[in-house]
Design a protein around this motif. Structure first.
Motif, PDB file in Angstrom:
ATOM      1  N   LEU A  30       0.840  -1.197   0.000  1.00 65.01           N
ATOM      2  CA  LEU A  30       0.000   0.000   0.000  1.00 65.01           C
ATOM      3  C   LEU A  30       0.878   1.251   0.000  1.00 65.01           C
ATOM      4  O   LEU A  30       0.742   2.127  -0.845  1.00 65.01           O
ATOM      5  CB  LEU A  30      -0.924  -0.011   1.228  1.00 65.01           C
ATOM      6  N   LEU A  31       1.776   1.312   0.971  1.00 65.87           N
ATOM      7  CA  LEU A  31       2.641   2.481   1.123  1.00 65.87           C
ATOM      8  C   LEU A  31       4.032   1.978   1.501  1.00 65.87           C
ATOM      9  O   LEU A  31       4.163   1.070   2.326  1.00 65.87           O
ATOM     10  CB  LEU A  31       2.068   3.362   2.242  1.00 65.87           C
ATOM     11  N   ALA A  32       5.074   2.554   0.883  1.00 70.10           N
ATOM     12  CA  ALA A  32       6.452   2.158   1.206  1.00 70.10           C
ATOM     13  C   ALA A  32       7.246   3.419   1.524  1.00 70.10           C
ATOM     14  O   ALA A  32       6.952   4.501   1.002  1.00 70.10           O
ATOM     15  CB  ALA A  32       7.076   1.419   0.027  1.00 70.10           C
ATOM     16  N   GLY A  33       8.224   3.291   2.397  1.00 64.79           N
ATOM     17  CA  GLY A  33       9.038   4.436   2.804  1.00 64.79           C
ATOM     18  C   GLY A  33      10.460   4.307   2.287  1.00 64.79           C
ATOM     19  O   GLY A  33      11.015   3.210   2.251  1.00 64.79           O
ATOM     20  N   ILE A  34      11.038   5.427   1.865  1.00 62.88           N
ATOM     21  CA  ILE A  34      12.433   5.423   1.417  1.00 62.88           C
ATOM     22  C   ILE A  34      13.321   5.739   2.620  1.00 62.88           C
ATOM     23  O   ILE A  34      13.093   6.709   3.336  1.00 62.88           O
ATOM     24  CB  ILE A  34      12.665   6.450   0.284  1.00 62.88           C
ATOM     25  N   CYS A  35      14.306   4.876   2.821  1.00 64.29           N
ATOM     26  CA  CYS A  35      15.171   4.936   4.001  1.00 64.29           C
ATOM     27  C   CYS A  35      16.567   5.335   3.560  1.00 64.29           C
ATOM     28  O   CYS A  35      16.913   5.229   2.385  1.00 64.29           O
ATOM     29  CB  CYS A  35      15.161   3.540   4.605  1.00 64.29           C
TER      30      CYS A  35
END
Ligand SMILES: [Zn+2]
Ligand SMILES: [Zn+2]
Length: 321
Positions: A30-35
């Motif tokens: 659904l939603l992914a975060g850039i680390c």
């Protein structure tokens, strides 16, 4: 499906949907975060090749155990063998045979679908929106520090670094001590912490404050993603204090380690942490990480999102998948 594939450079590709192996679930991201780790991978960290990304919230769309179907989940990123001596000792995160989602030999989360073992998944309570749940992995990494060292209400703690992870660590430490100082270079990022009543200093202000032994912190957490942060941490820590290292670099830093010996500093390396505790904190509303999201991109613009995440003034960039 669309996915951001890395092979020397990030490239948005059309790839076949992954097929879950035995014991794995197919998850619609659904939603992914850039680390920061993703940014280090682009610079060559881990020599990774494959679909990038490890921070996500998604929905189970296929699993042998059908009770998982339709459930909203987050997933632990280390996939252990389960049978070696380290796994048997409960150290699955250190399994030498492990793969790591989007970091080591396992296709990652900047995609429409990913697969993970059911044993890696955690249900997301309904009162945690996707925009908070996507922080579960980095929040767990911040909480890992408290699994490793004790921090009491009067302990002086300094966090160096006002990036995504530094801010999460600061919010976690603020729940445990009234003596927290955060050192950073970006006033607009530090203002997120100041809104929670956290004391923030520039590097020069901190150097002055920590010059006298009486004021040196017992615990310094290094989360700058920059070798200079380690040098400052060793300089500022009180004799017999603890320096916690949270940064991983593609670059190999050269740092004078003699302060570790002279001041008898305990160095603690710290990586991934407890998902259930992170979910509890998010569900209870003790930490709201949403002010850390500086922009959102659709997966189709993942390359632009990665460029945005590399800019000095951006914090968490999320991908709607
Ligand atoms: Zn991460
Ligand atoms: Zn193992």
């Amino acid at each position: 499906m669309k996915a951001l594939f890395f092979d020397g450079k990030p490239d948005l590709k059309e790839l076949p949907e992954p097929v879950p192996e035995r014991g794995e679930a197919l998850i619609k991201v659904l939603l992914a975060g850039i680390c920061n780790t993703d940014i280090e991978i682009v610079k060559g960290y881990m020599g990774f090749k494959g679909v990038m990304g490890h921070e996500f919230v998604g929905e189970v769309v296929d699993a042998e155990d059908t009770s998982w179907l339709g459930k909203r989940v987050v997933g632990e990123i280390n996939i252990a063998c389960g049978s070696c001596s380290l796994c048997k000792a409960g150290l699955q995160r250190h399994c030498p045979e492990r793969t790591v989602l989007g970091i080591l030999s396992k296709e990652g989360a900047f995609a429409e679908y990913l697969t993970l073992p059911l044993s890696n998944l955690h249900l997301v309570p309904e009162n945690i929106p996707d925009e908070k749940a996507v922080f579960t992995e980095p929040l767990a990494a911040a909480l890992q520090i408290l699994e490793q060292i004790q921090v009491g209400p009067d302990d002086r703690v300094a966090v160096i670094g006002d990036g995504k992870l530094g801010l999460l660590i600061a919010l976690v430490m603020h729940l445990h001590t009234g003596n927290l100082v955060v050192v950073g270079k970006h006033p607009e990022k530090l203002s997120i912490l100041q809104a929670s009543g956290i004391t923030c200093l520039s590097v020069s202000e901190a150097s002055e404050r920590f010059s006298s032994s009486a004021d040196k912190p017992e615990v310094v957490v290094e989360a700058t993603g920059n070798p200079e942060g380690l040098r400052l941490a060793l300089e500022w820590a009180r004799p017999c204090g603890t320096v916690v290292l949270k940064s991983t670099f593609a670059e190999k830093p050269r740092v004078d380690l003699s302060p570790v010996v002279i001041k008898e500093i305990t160095l603690v390396g710290s990586r991934c942490g407890p998902f259930p505790k992170a979910l509890d904190i998010l569900a209870e509303g003790k930490i709201d990480p949403r002010p850390l999201i500086t922009s959102e991109y659709p997966l189709a613009q993942a390359e632009a999102a990665l460029d945005e995440a590399m800019k000095k003034d951006s914090l968490k960039v999320v991908l709607r998948c």
